[in-house]
Design a protein around this motif. Structure first.
Motif, PDB file in Angstrom:
ATOM      1  N   ARG A   1       0.863  -1.181   0.000  1.00  0.00           N
ATOM      2  CA  ARG A   1       0.000   0.000   0.000  1.00  0.00           C
ATOM      3  C   ARG A   1       0.895   1.225   0.000  1.00  0.00           C
ATOM      4  O   ARG A   1       1.899   1.265   0.694  1.00  0.00           O
ATOM      5  N   ASP A   2       0.509   2.251  -0.743  1.00  0.00           N
ATOM      6  CA  ASP A   2       1.355   3.436  -0.801  1.00  0.00           C
ATOM      7  C   ASP A   2       0.788   4.550   0.081  1.00  0.00           C
ATOM      8  O   ASP A   2      -0.263   4.415   0.714  1.00  0.00           O
ATOM      9  N   LEU A   3       1.515   5.655   0.095  1.00  0.00           N
ATOM     10  CA  LEU A   3       1.126   6.756   0.973  1.00  0.00           C
ATOM     11  C   LEU A   3      -0.232   7.335   0.565  1.00  0.00           C
ATOM     12  O   LEU A   3      -1.019   7.717   1.432  1.00  0.00           O
ATOM     13  N   ALA A   4      -0.506   7.370  -0.746  1.00  0.00           N
ATOM     14  CA  ALA A   4      -1.807   7.894  -1.191  1.00  0.00           C
ATOM     15  C   ALA A   4      -2.935   7.058  -0.601  1.00  0.00           C
ATOM     16  O   ALA A   4      -3.968   7.593  -0.163  1.00  0.00           O
ATOM     17  N   TRP A   5      -2.733   5.742  -0.561  1.00  0.00           N
ATOM     18  CA  TRP A   5      -3.741   4.851   0.028  1.00  0.00           C
ATOM     19  C   TRP A   5      -3.881   5.144   1.535  1.00  0.00           C
ATOM     20  O   TRP A   5      -5.008   5.224   2.066  1.00  0.00           O
ATOM     21  N   ALA A   6      -2.747   5.322   2.207  1.00  0.00           N
ATOM     22  CA  ALA A   6      -2.803   5.604   3.653  1.00  0.00           C
ATOM     23  C   ALA A   6      -3.514   6.934   3.923  1.00  0.00           C
ATOM     24  O   ALA A   6      -4.307   7.045   4.868  1.00  0.00           O
ATOM     25  N   LEU A   7      -3.248   7.922   3.091  1.00  0.00           N
ATOM     26  CA  LEU A   7      -3.903   9.221   3.288  1.00  0.00           C
ATOM     27  C   LEU A   7      -5.416   9.109   3.079  1.00  0.00           C
ATOM     28  O   LEU A   7      -6.200   9.715   3.812  1.00  0.00           O
ATOM     29  N   ALA A   8      -5.804   8.306   2.104  1.00  0.00           N
ATOM     30  CA  ALA A   8      -7.241   8.161   1.800  1.00  0.00           C
ATOM     31  C   ALA A   8      -7.964   7.298   2.831  1.00  0.00           C
ATOM     32  O   ALA A   8      -9.198   7.330   2.895  1.00  0.00           O
ATOM     33  N   ASN A   9      -7.201   6.540   3.609  1.00  0.00           N
ATOM     34  CA  ASN A   9      -7.804   5.615   4.575  1.00  0.00           C
ATOM     35  C   ASN A   9      -7.402   5.960   6.001  1.00  0.00           C
ATOM     36  O   ASN A   9      -7.122   5.078   6.824  1.00  0.00           O
ATOM     37  N   SER A  10      -7.342   7.257   6.274  1.00  0.00           N
ATOM     38  CA  SER A  10      -6.913   7.706   7.605  1.00  0.00           C
ATOM     39  C   SER A  10      -7.641   8.993   7.949  1.00  0.00           C
ATOM     40  O   SER A  10      -8.235   9.644   7.090  1.00  0.00           O
ATOM     41  N   ASP A  11      -7.572   9.338   9.216  1.00  0.00           N
ATOM     42  CA  ASP A  11      -8.199  10.582   9.705  1.00  0.00           C
ATOM     43  C   ASP A  11      -7.126  11.500  10.270  1.00  0.00           C
ATOM     44  O   ASP A  11      -6.156  11.023  10.877  1.00  0.00           O
ATOM     45  N   LEU A  12      -7.353  12.790  10.112  1.00  0.00           N
ATOM     46  CA  LEU A  12      -6.463  13.767  10.738  1.00  0.00           C
ATOM     47  C   LEU A  12      -6.691  13.734  12.254  1.00  0.00           C
ATOM     48  O   LEU A  12      -7.830  13.847  12.716  1.00  0.00           O
TER      49      LEU A  12
END
Ligand SMILES: O=P(O)(O)OC[C@H]1O[C@H](OP(=O)(O)OP(=O)(O)O)[C@H](O)[C@@H]1O
Ligand code: HPA
Length: 189
Positions: A3-14
């Protein structure tokens, strides 16, 4: 599946924005300057994750007139994974610690095994006082007994967090915020 960073950003909350994190670091500095008044501690950055936090913290205490002797160490038990294993030392500090006071700077106190081992090692090397500054403290009841941050920035939830030094599979350390993966995303890994 990788999984790449774009995936992590899309599947995470601030969880914490940049202003909150920077303010939390500034807020730690007066207590550190007070507790170490008259001393120049060995300031040990715990690489890699502690790097952004340590740099910022050093400037905050420096602005209060306190000096630090810089060194660093690298001990890792996650190695890019989202759960910890055995601790591996990759680099030990070169500065002699005998008779010295030590301030450790790390990004996160999670289960505490990393900082517990580092503290024990510093004491075995002869450090007279070893204190912990941690940007984030994860809230759960799995922490090694007796390990706590003397200086703590923010609390984070019991989820996998990344940003401000912390990695998602070695990515995302340069994000100036802290984000947390959703529990669903963590199960997909
Ligand atoms: O409290 P613990 O459960 O022991 O976890 C906290 C440690 O884990 C992370 O390091 P990591 O092993 O990921 O190495 P890194 O900083 O090089 O990514 C983090 O930077 C802390 O040092
Ligand atoms: O939640 C975390 N994220 C990143 N690195 C970590 N090291 C321990 N816990 C974590």
């Amino acid at each position: 599946m990788a999984r790449d960073l774009a995936w992590a950003l899309a599947n995470s909350d601030l969880i914490h924005d940049r202003a909150t994190l920077d303010a939390s670091i500034a807020a730690m500095a007066p207590a550190i300057a007070r507790d170490f008044a008259g001393d120049v501690p060995v300031f040990l950055t715990v690489m890699h994750g502690g790097l952004p936090f340590a740099g910022r913290l050093a400037m905050e205490v420096g602005a209060l007139g306190m000096d630090l002797e810089f060194d660093y160490l690298h001990a890792t038990r996650y190695r890019g994974e989202t759960s910890g294993g055995a601790l591996t030392w990759k680099h030990r500090p070169a500065t002699p610690l005998r008779g010295r006071r030590v301030l450790l700077a790390d990004d996160i106190l999670d289960e505490g095994h990393t900082l517990d081992a580092i503290m024990r090692w510093c004491r075995a090397e002869g450090a007279t006082d070893v204190r912990i500054a941690a940007l984030a403290v994860k809230k759960h009841d799995r922490c090694v007994p007796g390990i706590r941050a003397d200086y703590a920035g923010v609390d984070v939830p019991d989820r996998y967090v990344f940003g401000y030094g912390m990695d998602f599979q070695q990515q995302g350390r340069a994000l100036p915020v802290i984000r947390a993966l959703t529990d669903e995303a963590l199960r997909e890994l």
